[in-house]
Structures are given as C-alpha cells and as structure tokens.
Design an enzyme around this catalytic site. Structure first.
Site, PDB file in Angstrom:
ATOM      1  N   GLN A   1       0.986  -1.138   0.485  1.00  0.00           N
ATOM      2  CA  GLN A   1       0.263   0.163  -0.212  1.00  0.00           C
ATOM      3  C   GLN A   1       0.897   1.586  -0.029  1.00  0.00           C
ATOM      4  OE1 GLN A   1      -3.548   0.135  -0.630  1.00  0.00           O
ATOM      5  NE2 GLN A   1      -3.437  -2.109  -0.109  1.00  0.00           N
TER       6      GLN A   1
ATOM      7  N   LYS B   1      -0.496  -2.434  -7.977  1.00  0.00           N
ATOM      8  CA  LYS B   1      -0.996  -0.935  -7.039  1.00  0.00           C
ATOM      9  C   LYS B   1      -0.611   0.102  -7.431  1.00  0.00           C
ATOM     10  CE  LYS B   1      -2.292  -4.690  -3.303  1.00  0.00           C
ATOM     11  NZ  LYS B   1      -3.503  -4.640  -3.538  1.00  0.00           N
TER      12      LYS B   1
END
Lengths: 408, 155
Positions: free
Chosen positions: A202, A225
C-alpha cells in the site's frame, strides 16, 4: 498537480457504470493504468518480444534489455545499491511467500520466533502459519490498539527480548490506513538481531520508499497497485542475504549447472526467478514507475493525505458511521461501517451509483475480529480521484441509507 | 471529465425490479423468526468468508419428523437475511424429507431455471438470478439448512 490532466491519462476512468460516471474508489485493491503503461506493453509485444537471457538474436537482446532496464529502474525507485537486489515476482503475496519459504528452507528451524502484527494482510500471516505447521516456527504479534488503529509499540521491546529471527510487518494497513513507523521498528529489530521484512503493497506507489533509509532486509510490493500491470511485483532483498538463501522455485534460468546428480544455482536475482518471467509485466512496471516519478511521489503522498483527511471529515458527518483506523496521519483510504447495513449491501448499492467500493474483510480476518467486525466497506483513493468524487460518495451513502430505511 | 453529480439522480438505486427491491428491503427486516432456538433438534452455520456473511439455521423437529419451527441468526447482507427469513417461513409444517427436497430444488433453480413449481413464499427470491454475483448470498441460508437436516439420522 493537475488532477484533470492526470485523469485524462487513464482511459478506463472515462466510462459509465450502471448509467452513471464511474467513480473508482478501489485503488487499494488495484490501481488503474495510464496510457503510457498500456502503450509500453503494447509496444513491447508489437516490436520487442522474445524470451530473455537465452536468445542469440535481435529480439532476444531487445527483450533482455527491456527486462533488465526495468530491474535497474526498480532499483533506483527503491534507492537500492544494486539491481541484483531486485527480484521480479507476481506481486506482494508471492514476494512474501518467497522470502518466507526460502527462510524456511535454509534459515529457520523449529522453535524460532517470527514477530508480526495484528493488522497484517493475509499475505503476511498465512505464509508464516504455513511455516509454523511445516517446521514448527513460533509466531508472536505486536498488538493493535483498536481505539486508535495504531500498533501498541510499547510491547515491542518485550517481544524483541525473545530474540526473534524475523520481524515482518506492513508499512501501511490496507484496512486501517495506519502508517507504521517502519524505520524505527527495523532499527530496533536490527539491534535485536532479527531480519526485517516489509509489506509495502500500500505504500510503494504512494510515497517515496528508500530501502536504505528504511533499513529493512526485504521488502515486497505489487506492480498493479502502483499503476503497473497485474502479474508483476518486486521482492527487494540485501544482496548478501539473497545470495545466502536457498532458492524456492527450480528450473531454467536460476541454475548454473544441472547434472543427474544435482544442480548448482546462480546468485540473486536469477536465483529466485525460475522460468520465463513476466517480461511484458516488467516493461509495464518500468513505465509505471516513470509515470509516478514524473508526477512526484511526494506530491502523490501529499495529495493522498489531503483526500484522506477530506474523506474522513466528510464521511464523519454521516450519522452513525464508524470509520476505522487513525483519524490523523493516515493513508488515502477510509474503511467504514454504517448501522443496520451490511458492507456487502453498501458496496452493491454504491455500484448502482457508479461507485466502486470494496466490501468484505479485505484479507484482514484477524484484524476484523480484533475490531469486532465481520465485514466493512472501503473507499480507497489515488491521485486520479477528486474531492467531488468524495462528495458524491457521501451524498450517495445518504441516499443508500434512506433507501434501506424506507418503510414502504 | 464527467463529474459525478447527484443533482441529476433523484431516484433510488436500481437493484433489480422495484418489486424485488421492496421484497429484499422488507423481508430483510423481517425478524419474526430471527432468534436462536435453544434447545433445538439441529442447527448449522453458513459462512461466505469473502463477503463476511454469517448465518445460522435452527430447527425444531417433531418425533414424527415434521419441522415444527425454523429460525435463524445472522450477521449478513440484506439478501442473506431476506433469504433466511423466507426459508424459515417456508419449511415449518414440512417433513424432513420434503424440506430437503425443496431445498435441493431451490438451490438447483437458482443456477438452472426449471419448470418445477416452488411455493409462493420463495418465488420472489428467484429474481436474484438477475444478479449472478449475489446468488451465493441467497443460497447461504439454504445450504446451511441442508447441512443441519443432514445431521438428523435417517428414520
């Protein structure tokens, strides 16, 4: 940052879903791809594709150059000393499994202690559980303080006194938005003699990551991501450690010699990249890193925080909403529950408004249990999201609640 | 950029038909059989780990094998709750065998429409077939019920 211009780089954002403009608030699950990444992959397949490292022809050379240039690019992205410290994987999960298995094969033994936390994604829990089942390692957890969404770091010295072999934790929680002080934790773990592993799924595309500054031994993240394609990720590891660890996958590319009696292996990175790699994925990842750095990762971080703060403030106005995680100093996501509405229904009905949320346990079942929840809804942002989209989310949630409350 | 705007959208979200929306909304709040049965003749849990749905079905069964009562507890989405409420309204009065057969027919009908007539209480639920991703929600209480009934020794 010119958000409008950036949004124009993403073809997928300009469509309607259920008859409404798409509002994509699920980047923590997977980010969207700019045209430059798509074009890089298309160009590779139209002009340069062949297998890598083993060809003696022009296309083989081009493919190899493209692949290794991508590796060098990742090295600069992470500020590593050597490109050989970059191993291409399928993603964060594979990276975490790869290092856990390699340590399990060559370093860890029954009774050895691994420290992780109560807020981990399953990718940084399940591999250790498997090792516990297979070779009898022990696992201890830095506890979460549910009220704040922060780790109880007062427990860290006591845990480190138990002489763990590994400390493995997430940089940013995909559910809480908590940003862990990984430099400090890695420093303490190093003093205690433990190897350190960081799950950067993340954080990699949302802020500068300098592995030398972080001081970790290993770090794993996913390309998809951070505006890259699916099927490509990175495991960073210090070269001296990688070269001392046993390989996990065997086959072509990672061997030095093979006889019927046995095999010898190359050094990192080839050591851990058996078979034909995701060459196009690496090319796409390279383009993604260039795209992000053209924007500036510090600019992205500041915008993430601005959106997160705005979303927190805006959604907090909804009566009865419970937003999980720290109120301040959080990453660009907001996970929440609404009274009398299951997260699954929130997600389904939000979809009818064109809003892409994620609902469920977010691969954080132990965290959910710690928080006394089974399912939550999550809105996660990236630099192509806007305040107007957050306003629309809040307005839509009001309508969704009204729909469910209607006594008709 | 197409800015999202709620100003041009004043109607409720379209789940499926308005009648189905109403059915799910009302039936999901039907708590008349939402309780534990303790003691009970048999019970079983159903879980959808991916979306966090959890339901438990309880049966009270007479010595002659007739379902006297059927209740549920749930931490689930509206479709699971509506489906569970429907299940618990439908099965009382049926034998174990008839219930098992009905459950099987309902579950098969969800994936492959058949000509078999189902009780009126169940018919509204079948519209969930227009939302393939939510069929497993509608199935969950029924698979739990099937599991519970299988625990009853034959005879």
């Amino acid at each position: 940052m010119d958000i409008e211009a950036l949004r124009g780089d993403f073809p997928i954002l300009h469509q309607q879903v259920q008859g409404k403009p798409l509002v994509y608030l699920d980047s923590a699950a997977s980010s969207q791809k700019p045209r430059s990444v798509i074009d890089a992959i298309v160009h590779y397949y139209e002009h340069d594709h062949s297998n890598v490292h083993r060809g003696s022809h022009e296309l083989g050379n081009r493919a190899t150059d493209a692949y290794e240039q991508a590796r060098s690019r990742v090295a600069t992205f992470l500020n590593t000393a050597h490109p050989e410290e970059i191993i291409f994987t399928r993603g964060t999960t594979e990276g975490m499994n790869l290092i856990a298995l390699s340590l399990g094969f060559g370093v860890l033994k029954a009774g050895d202690l691994i420290i992780t936390t109560e807020m981990e994604h399953h990718a940084n829990l399940v591999p250790w559980h498997m090792l516990a089942e297979r070779i009898g390692i022990k696992i201890a957890y830095i506890p979460l303080i549910p009220e704040t969404g922060l780790l109880d770091l007062s427990t860290l010295p006591g845990l480190l006194d138990r002489k763990p072999k590994v400390v493995s934790l997430t940089h940013i929680s995909n559910t809480l938005g908590t940003i862990n002080p990984i430099e400090k934790i890695c420093a303490e773990a190093r003093k205690a003699g433990a190897l350190t592993i960081i799950d950067a799924a993340q954080s990699a595309g949302h802020r500068l990551l300098d592995v030398q500054k972080i001081g970790c031994d290993f770090l794993s993240f996913s390309g998809h991501k951070i505006c890259g394609p699916t099927g490509i990720g990175v495991l960073y590891g210090k070269k001296e450690l990688l070269d001392s660890l046993p390989p996990v996958f065997g086959g072509g590319e990672m061997i030095s010699t093979v006889t019927l009696e046995g095999s010898t292996y190359k050094e990192s990175p080839s050591r851990f990249e058996a078979g034909t790699p995701n060459i196009a994925g690496a090319v796409g990842l390279h383009a993604a890193l260039d795209y992000l750095d053209a924007i500036g990762r510090e600019n992205i971080r500041l915008y993430d925080e601005e959106l997160a703060s705005y979303a927190w403030q805006k959604l907090s106005e909804l009566p009865g909403i419970r937003i999980i995680g720290p109120a301040a100093e959080r990453a660009g996501l907001v996970t929440f529950t609404l009274p009398d509405m299951h997260a699954h229904d929130i997600g389904t009905l939000a979809d009818q408004y064109g809003i892409a949320l994620r609902a469920g346990h977010h691969c954080n079942q132990p965290l959910m249990k710690k928080l006394g929840l089974t399912s939550t809804a999550r809105a996660s942002f990236y630099f192509y999201n806007t305040r107007q989209e957050i306003d629309y989310l809040a307005e839509s949630l009001v309508k969704i609640r009204k729909f469910f409350a209607d006594p008709r | 950029m197409q800015n999202p705007s709620s100003k041009s959208e004043n109607s409720s979200p379209t789940l499926v038909s308005p009648a189905f929306q109403d059915y799910i909304r009302i039936q999901s709040k039907n708590d008349s059989r939402r309780m534990r049965l303790d003691p009970c003749s048999t019970h079983a849990e159903g879980k959808n780990p991916l979306c966090g749905d959890e339901v438990e079905i309880f049966f009270q069964i007479s010595p002659s094998g007739i379902i006297e009562n059927c209740t549920f507890t749930s931490q689930s989405c509206a479709i699971v709750n509506a489906s569970a409420a429907t299940l618990c309204e439908t099965l009382p009065g049926l034998s174990i065998q008839a219930s098992s057969s009905l459950i099987q027919t309902f579950l098969q009908t969800l994936s492959t429409p058949t000509d078999t007539t189902l009780p009126d209480t169940i018919t509204p639920l079948l519209e969930i077939r227009h939302l393939p991703r939510r069929i497993r929600c509608a199935e969950l209480p029924w698979t739990a019920a099937r599991l519970a009934l299988k625990k009853i020794p034959p005879g």
